[in-house]
Design a protein around this motif. Structure first.
Motif, PDB file in Angstrom:
ATOM      1  N   ALA A  58       6.170  61.726 -15.072  1.00 24.12           N
ATOM      2  CA  ALA A  58       7.010  62.612 -14.287  1.00 24.12           C
ATOM      3  C   ALA A  58       7.276  62.013 -12.909  1.00 24.12           C
ATOM      4  CB  ALA A  58       6.338  63.963 -14.145  1.00 24.12           C
ATOM      5  N   PRO A  59       8.535  62.039 -12.471  1.00 26.54           N
ATOM      6  CA  PRO A  59       8.837  61.596 -11.115  1.00 26.54           C
ATOM      7  C   PRO A  59       8.560  62.728 -10.137  1.00 26.54           C
ATOM      8  CG  PRO A  59      10.852  62.244 -12.214  1.00 26.54           C
ATOM      9  CD  PRO A  59       9.739  62.470 -13.200  1.00 26.54           C
ATOM     10  N   HIS A  60       8.457  62.373  -8.874  1.00 25.48           N
ATOM     11  CA  HIS A  60       8.416  63.408  -7.847  1.00 25.48           C
ATOM     12  C   HIS A  60       9.767  63.411  -7.151  1.00 25.48           C
ATOM     13  CE1 HIS A  60       7.448  64.636  -3.555  1.00 25.48           C
ATOM     14  NE2 HIS A  60       7.429  65.740  -4.284  1.00 25.48           N
ATOM     15  N   THR A 118      12.615  67.008 -13.553  1.00 31.03           N
ATOM     16  CA  THR A 118      11.290  66.417 -13.653  1.00 31.03           C
ATOM     17  C   THR A 118      10.800  66.476 -15.090  1.00 31.03           C
ATOM     18  OG1 THR A 118      10.937  67.374 -11.480  1.00 31.03           O
ATOM     19  CG2 THR A 118       9.042  66.398 -12.553  1.00 31.03           C
ATOM     20  N   LYS A 119      10.981  67.657 -15.717  1.00 33.29           N
ATOM     21  CA  LYS A 119      10.536  67.812 -17.107  1.00 33.29           C
ATOM     22  C   LYS A 119      11.279  66.851 -18.013  1.00 33.29           C
ATOM     23  CE  LYS A 119       8.601  72.362 -17.682  1.00 33.29           C
ATOM     24  NZ  LYS A 119       9.147  73.700 -17.530  1.00 33.29           N
ATOM     25  N   ARG A 169      18.921  70.859 -20.816  1.00 32.69           N
ATOM     26  CA  ARG A 169      20.111  70.004 -20.714  1.00 32.69           C
ATOM     27  C   ARG A 169      21.363  70.848 -20.567  1.00 32.69           C
ATOM     28  NH1 ARG A 169      18.732  64.791 -21.380  1.00 32.69           N
ATOM     29  NH2 ARG A 169      16.872  64.385 -22.618  1.00 32.69           N
ATOM     30  N   TRP A 170      21.379  71.962 -21.255  1.00 33.78           N
ATOM     31  CA  TRP A 170      22.506  72.892 -21.182  1.00 33.78           C
ATOM     32  C   TRP A 170      22.658  73.404 -19.760  1.00 33.78           C
ATOM     33  CZ3 TRP A 170      26.705  74.206 -23.470  1.00 33.78           C
ATOM     34  CH2 TRP A 170      27.230  75.485 -23.365  1.00 33.78           C
ATOM     35  N   GLU A 171      21.544  73.840 -19.175  1.00 33.15           N
ATOM     36  CA  GLU A 171      21.602  74.369 -17.809  1.00 33.15           C
ATOM     37  C   GLU A 171      21.945  73.283 -16.805  1.00 33.15           C
ATOM     38  OE1 GLU A 171      18.438  77.963 -18.591  1.00 33.15           O
ATOM     39  OE2 GLU A 171      17.855  76.306 -17.279  1.00 33.15           O
ATOM     40  N   GLU A 172      21.443  72.085 -17.077  1.00 32.40           N
ATOM     41  CA  GLU A 172      21.774  70.974 -16.199  1.00 32.40           C
ATOM     42  C   GLU A 172      23.274  70.723 -16.190  1.00 32.40           C
ATOM     43  OE1 GLU A 172      20.177  68.413 -14.080  1.00 32.40           O
ATOM     44  OE2 GLU A 172      19.237  70.370 -13.929  1.00 32.40           O
ATOM     45  N   ARG A 227       8.916  56.235  -8.989  1.00 36.21           N
ATOM     46  CA  ARG A 227       8.889  57.662  -9.286  1.00 36.21           C
ATOM     47  C   ARG A 227       8.904  58.548  -8.045  1.00 36.21           C
ATOM     48  NH1 ARG A 227       8.402  57.400 -14.665  1.00 36.21           N
ATOM     49  NH2 ARG A 227       7.328  55.541 -15.362  1.00 36.21           N
ATOM     50  N   GLU A 228       8.864  57.947  -6.876  1.00 34.16           N
ATOM     51  CA  GLU A 228       9.000  58.738  -5.659  1.00 34.16           C
ATOM     52  C   GLU A 228      10.500  58.829  -5.362  1.00 34.16           C
ATOM     53  OE1 GLU A 228       6.696  60.459  -4.145  1.00 34.16           O
ATOM     54  OE2 GLU A 228       8.255  61.211  -2.785  1.00 34.16           O
ATOM     55  N   GLN A 229      11.110  59.983  -5.666  1.00 32.74           N
ATOM     56  CA  GLN A 229      12.561  60.040  -5.658  1.00 32.74           C
ATOM     57  C   GLN A 229      13.105  61.171  -4.800  1.00 32.74           C
ATOM     58  OE1 GLN A 229      13.378  60.438  -9.835  1.00 32.74           O
ATOM     59  NE2 GLN A 229      12.689  58.363 -10.313  1.00 32.74           N
ATOM     60  N   HIS A 230      14.396  61.076  -4.499  1.00 34.82           N
ATOM     61  CA  HIS A 230      15.100  62.154  -3.805  1.00 34.82           C
ATOM     62  C   HIS A 230      16.309  62.526  -4.647  1.00 34.82           C
ATOM     63  CE1 HIS A 230      17.302  64.415  -0.765  1.00 34.82           C
ATOM     64  NE2 HIS A 230      16.240  64.378   0.032  1.00 34.82           N
ATOM     65  N   TYR A 231      16.658  63.810  -4.645  1.00 33.94           N
ATOM     66  CA  TYR A 231      17.794  64.273  -5.442  1.00 33.94           C
ATOM     67  C   TYR A 231      19.055  63.519  -5.077  1.00 33.94           C
ATOM     68  CZ  TYR A 231      20.730  67.562  -8.020  1.00 33.94           C
ATOM     69  OH  TYR A 231      21.599  68.125  -8.919  1.00 33.94           O
ATOM     70  N   LEU A 232      19.240  63.254  -3.780  1.00 30.31           N
ATOM     71  CA  LEU A 232      20.448  62.569  -3.322  1.00 30.31           C
ATOM     72  C   LEU A 232      20.223  61.080  -3.174  1.00 30.31           C
ATOM     73  CD1 LEU A 232      21.445  65.162  -0.608  1.00 30.31           C
ATOM     74  CD2 LEU A 232      22.437  64.892  -2.868  1.00 30.31           C
ATOM     75  N   GLY A 233      19.075  60.614  -3.628  1.00 31.39           N
ATOM     76  CA  GLY A 233      18.744  59.210  -3.413  1.00 31.39           C
ATOM     77  C   GLY A 233      18.583  58.442  -4.703  1.00 31.39           C
ATOM     78  N   ASN A 234      17.342  57.971  -4.927  1.00 29.36           N
ATOM     79  CA  ASN A 234      17.128  56.985  -5.968  1.00 29.36           C
ATOM     80  C   ASN A 234      16.780  57.565  -7.322  1.00 29.36           C
ATOM     81  OD1 ASN A 234      14.755  58.023  -5.108  1.00 29.36           O
ATOM     82  ND2 ASN A 234      13.624  56.089  -5.126  1.00 29.36           N
ATOM     83  N   ARG A 235      17.027  58.864  -7.563  1.00 23.95           N
ATOM     84  CA  ARG A 235      16.707  59.357  -8.909  1.00 23.95           C
ATOM     85  C   ARG A 235      17.658  58.696  -9.909  1.00 23.95           C
ATOM     86  NH1 ARG A 235      19.955  64.017 -10.727  1.00 23.95           N
ATOM     87  NH2 ARG A 235      21.488  64.415  -9.116  1.00 23.95           N
ATOM     88  N   PRO A 236      17.259  58.639 -11.171  1.00 22.72           N
ATOM     89  CA  PRO A 236      18.045  57.880 -12.134  1.00 22.72           C
ATOM     90  C   PRO A 236      19.485  58.387 -12.244  1.00 22.72           C
ATOM     91  CG  PRO A 236      15.931  58.512 -13.075  1.00 22.72           C
ATOM     92  CD  PRO A 236      16.038  59.197 -11.750  1.00 22.72           C
TER      93      PRO A 236
END
Ligand code: SF4
Ligand code: SF4
Lengths: 414, 345
Positions: B118-120, B108-109, B83-86, B264-273
């Protein structure tokens, strides 16, 4: 300016800001209480998110940004005192100008606070620091605003600090050292205004704001409301402290306020003409503001009282015998200040969002969280202002000055 | 580098603001040159890692505080570390490939810990020779709103506040202005004497929302999709004020998606939470369309009113529509050049 001298200065300043009559302590205590309430309300907002405000996807800026916009005007107003005093060598304003700069500092701190509480992720503001984050300059007008506001704050802290520090040590301030910054701050004051107006005027998506008159009207209303506030403040200082304010200062300020208020009214008239003579779809925001749209009329009572206050106050100020009476002058200034607060705040920001780009008409009602956070920030502003003014007066009247033999040798005593 | 030459570079950069405008760069090399340029900036001007380390060192107490705040689940040290690195990661466009991979691993973790599964998360870049466009057939749409439902599910939209990217307006025949339209109807459709028109983010070629963002958290990708970096947005909502089409949605509270219905099929710039306090919007289903699939709304539409495709491919259906139908766009006078057309049969 050795560290010990600075330390001594701030120590003395702290002492004179924290000592005073009972009324002063009650005032500061009251403000602290309001700040605590505001802090509590803000903690609720941090916890729950901006959902606890009255804002939504349709009206995405509300009371916070309204107050921010208005306060930029208040901050810029100091220039109306600064310009004649330092540059035109009109010493009439001498005593008042430090007070005006105090108002600017307090207003700017409040501006920054209002922008911060409006953010969804205040802990991520470091993203704006160039190099560490990404600063979208010069594309985004918001980055310009961040620059000019912080610059103006620095200028308004530096110059009075230098003047007061010199006075504290009984040294005559060196004109060559501060006048360049004063000149700069004059242009800067106009800059913070125009840039803030461009924040809105640069959005073709919102016809109510996308308007070349927005910047000039900002200036006119600020140069009315700002000096009006300073005049009220001087009235209080004159009445409750031993620091007398000369009548001529009141007279000159009153004149500035009157002219600015008149110009502001002319521009308002011209705006209303364009909006209502042949109303187009783009006039709908103005219709919403002044008359309500499809049964939604949350802003109507506000703007109508603002216009009434504006007209009444300007009329009072324009009649010489009335303006010369101190009581009436102070009352008119207060009304004018309130009128501009409504008009430049809620009356400018909210109608820009109504109707929405797809025609949605939604009313905006600030929530208790917003109201209390706003009250808290205003209390913080008054708290800062009171402290600054107290110290400035203590130095100006010679009650607070450097003692002991280790002070810098005064080159020329005042 | 000698002192004088570094000053010269500095002055040149100052005089040439273009050099500072990586995010607005529209050249075909945009994405890559931006990352490279940024890498250079980072290397030369200031070693960012060192700076962050210094901050971390100096603010040990603050670090503890943030870690405590960020790890409500008990603060296992690995999770706290993630979380810190995020929190201190870069803007997605500034990241190198490795950094992108690292953040995806962390996300993902963390998501697996949070939501039990885990999402992809893809980082699929824009494909060469692709510019996405959309067309909407007003004659066909019957207002069923299957697209809205599909979008909510596909993009993990906040169920708590009923967020919707798509809006379907019911308009009386003979009317054209959206102001007279009904944007939230709750009756059986199609209603007599009405037609239907859908809106969403139009992925403007000249997107005003991108210009105004103070931190460059939103930008136009090479394939024309306007995206938001949810971890970079500071939530000022300036972009929302700047959008002439009501294309953007803000997370006024923490979004809620029941774990069992998370896509769970996600994209970084898309539908991730997303999280509370950040902006989001339609991404033309970037997680699907960059894999050659259609957006969820197009697939869900039972009437075939929705057409999506590559504007650079002369044989695509969208090109056929543009060449053979009478098309129009909303608010053309603003010069935003939406890549979203309306047409009739
Ligand atoms: S429709 Fe709005 S959000 Fe979408 S790209 Fe255009 S301006 Fe930006
Ligand atoms: S809300 Fe986020 S994406 Fe929009 S302008 Fe502000 S920082 Fe940029």
């Amino acid at each position: 300016m050795s560290p010990t001298h600075l330390f001594q200065f701030f120590g003395d300043a702290f002492l004179s800001a924290t000592r005073g009559r009972l009324a002063y302590h009650v005032w500061m205590g009251g403000l602290t209480f309001l700040m605590l309430l505001g802090a509590y309300a803000y903690s609720v907002q941090l916890q729950e998110g901006l959902i606890v405000t009255g804002m939504n996807d349709h009206i995405s800026w509300g009371m916070y940004i309204s107050n921010f916009t208005f306060l930029v005007g208040l901050a810029a107003a100091a220039v109306m005192l600064v310009l004649p005093t330092y540059i035109l060598d009109d010493v009439d304003f001498g005593g008042a100008v430090l007070i005006g700069e105090g108002v600017a500092v307090a207003a700017l701190v409040m501006c920054l606070a209002f922008v911060t509480v409006d953010l969804g992720g205040p802990h991520r503001v470091w993203h704006m620091i160039p190099k560490l984050g990404y600063f979208n300059w010069p594309r985004s007008m918001l980055t310009w605003d961040v620059l000019v506001l912080n610059g103006y704050l620095a200028l308004n802290v530096m110059v009075p600090f230098y003047l007061l520090y010199s006075r504290y040590h009984g040294v005559k301030p060196d004109k060559r050292k501060y006048v360049p910054f004063v000149v700069l701050s004059v242009f800067w004051a106009v800059g913070i205004h125009l840039v803030t107006a461009f924040l809105y005027a640069g959005l073709p998506a919102r016809p109510f704001w996308h308007n070349a008159l927005l910047g000039p009207r900002f200036l006119a209303s600020a140069f009315a409301a700002g000096p009006a506030f300073i005049l009220m403040l001087l009235g209080v200082i004159d009445r409750f402290t031993d620091y007398g304010i000369r009548v001529v200062i009141f007279d000159k300020l009153a004149l500035i306020i009157t002219v600015a208020a008149q110009i502001n009214l002319v521009m308002l008239g011209s705006e209303l003409f364009v909006e209502f003579y042949q109303p187009t779809e783009h006039a709908e925001s103005a219709v919403y503001l002044f008359f309500g749209l499809n049964g939604h009329d949350a802003l109507v009572p506000w703007i109508r009282s603002a216009v009434a206050l504006n007209l009444g106050a300007t009329l009072c100020l324009s009649i010489h015998p009335l303006r010369r009476r101190r009581g009436i002058l102070l009352a008119a200034s207060t009304l004018l200040f309130l009128a501009v607060w409504i008009e430049k705040g809620m009356g400018l920001v909210v109608p820009g969002f109504v109707p929405g780009p797809l025609g949605d008409v939604v009313d905006y009602h600030p929530s208790w969280v917003e109201i209390w956070v706003t009250v808290g920030i205003w209390a913080m502003g008054f708290f800062i202002l009171s402290g600054l003014v107290k110290v400035a007066i203590a130095i100006e009247t010679g009650r607070m000055k450097a003692k002991g033999g280790d002070q810098e040798v005064p080159t020329e005593s005042l | 580098m000698t002192k004088s030459s570094s000053i010269k570079t500095w002055v040149r950069r100052l005089l040439n603001p273009e050099a500072l405008r990586y995010l607005a760069a529209d050249d075909p090399e945009g994405d890559r040159s931006f990352a490279e340029g940024a890498a250079q900036v980072m290397d030369k001007q200031l070693d960012r890692r060192q700076a962050l380390k210094a901050i971390a060192g100096a603010g040990a107490a603050g670090a503890a505080l943030v870690q405590a705040a960020c790890a409500p689940l008990g603060g296992r040290s690995e999770e706290a570390q993630h979380r810190w690195e995020e929190f201190f990661k870069k803007n997605y466009r500034l990241m190198t490939e490795t950094e992108r991979a690292e953040t995806v691993t962390r996300l993902t973790k963390l998501a697996a810990d949070d939501r039990g599964g885990a999402p992809h998360i893809q980082t699929t870049p824009a494909q060469p020779g692709v510019l996405f466009g959309y067309a909407f057939n007003i004659s066909k749409c019957k207002g069923y709103q299957d697209c809205v439902k599909a979008c909510i599910h596909e993009n993990n939209l906040d169920r708590g506040e009923n967020m919707q990217y798509i809006r379907i307006f019911e308009i009386e025949n003979g009317q054209q202005s959206l102001a007279s339209a009904n944007g939230s109807y709750y009756h059986e459709v199609p209603a007599d004497g009405h037609y239907y028109l859908g809106t969403q983010c139009f992925h403007c070629e000249n997107p005003p929302c991108v210009d105004v963002c103070p931190v460059g958290a939103t930008w136009k990708e090479e394939d024309g999709i306007v995206v938001v970096d949810y971890d970079w947005c500071i939530g000022c909502r300036y972009c929302q004020a700047a959008c002439p089409y009501f294309g953007r949605r803000f997370n006024w509270s923490a979004p809620q998606v029941p774990p069992e219905s998370v896509n769970r099929e996600q994209h970084y710039l898309g539908n991730r939470p997303r999280k509370k306090g950040v902006m989001e919007k339609c991404t033309f289903c970037i997680q699907r369309t960059r894999q050659g699939k259609l957006p969820a709304c197009v697939e869900a539409c039972p009437t075939g009113a929705r057409v999506f495709g590559n504007l650079l491919d002369p044989n695509s259906e969208i090109r056929y529509v543009l060449a053979n139908k009478k098309v129009f766009r909303l608010k053309e006078e603003l010069g935003t050049e939406p890549k979203f057309w309306y047409f009739t049969d």
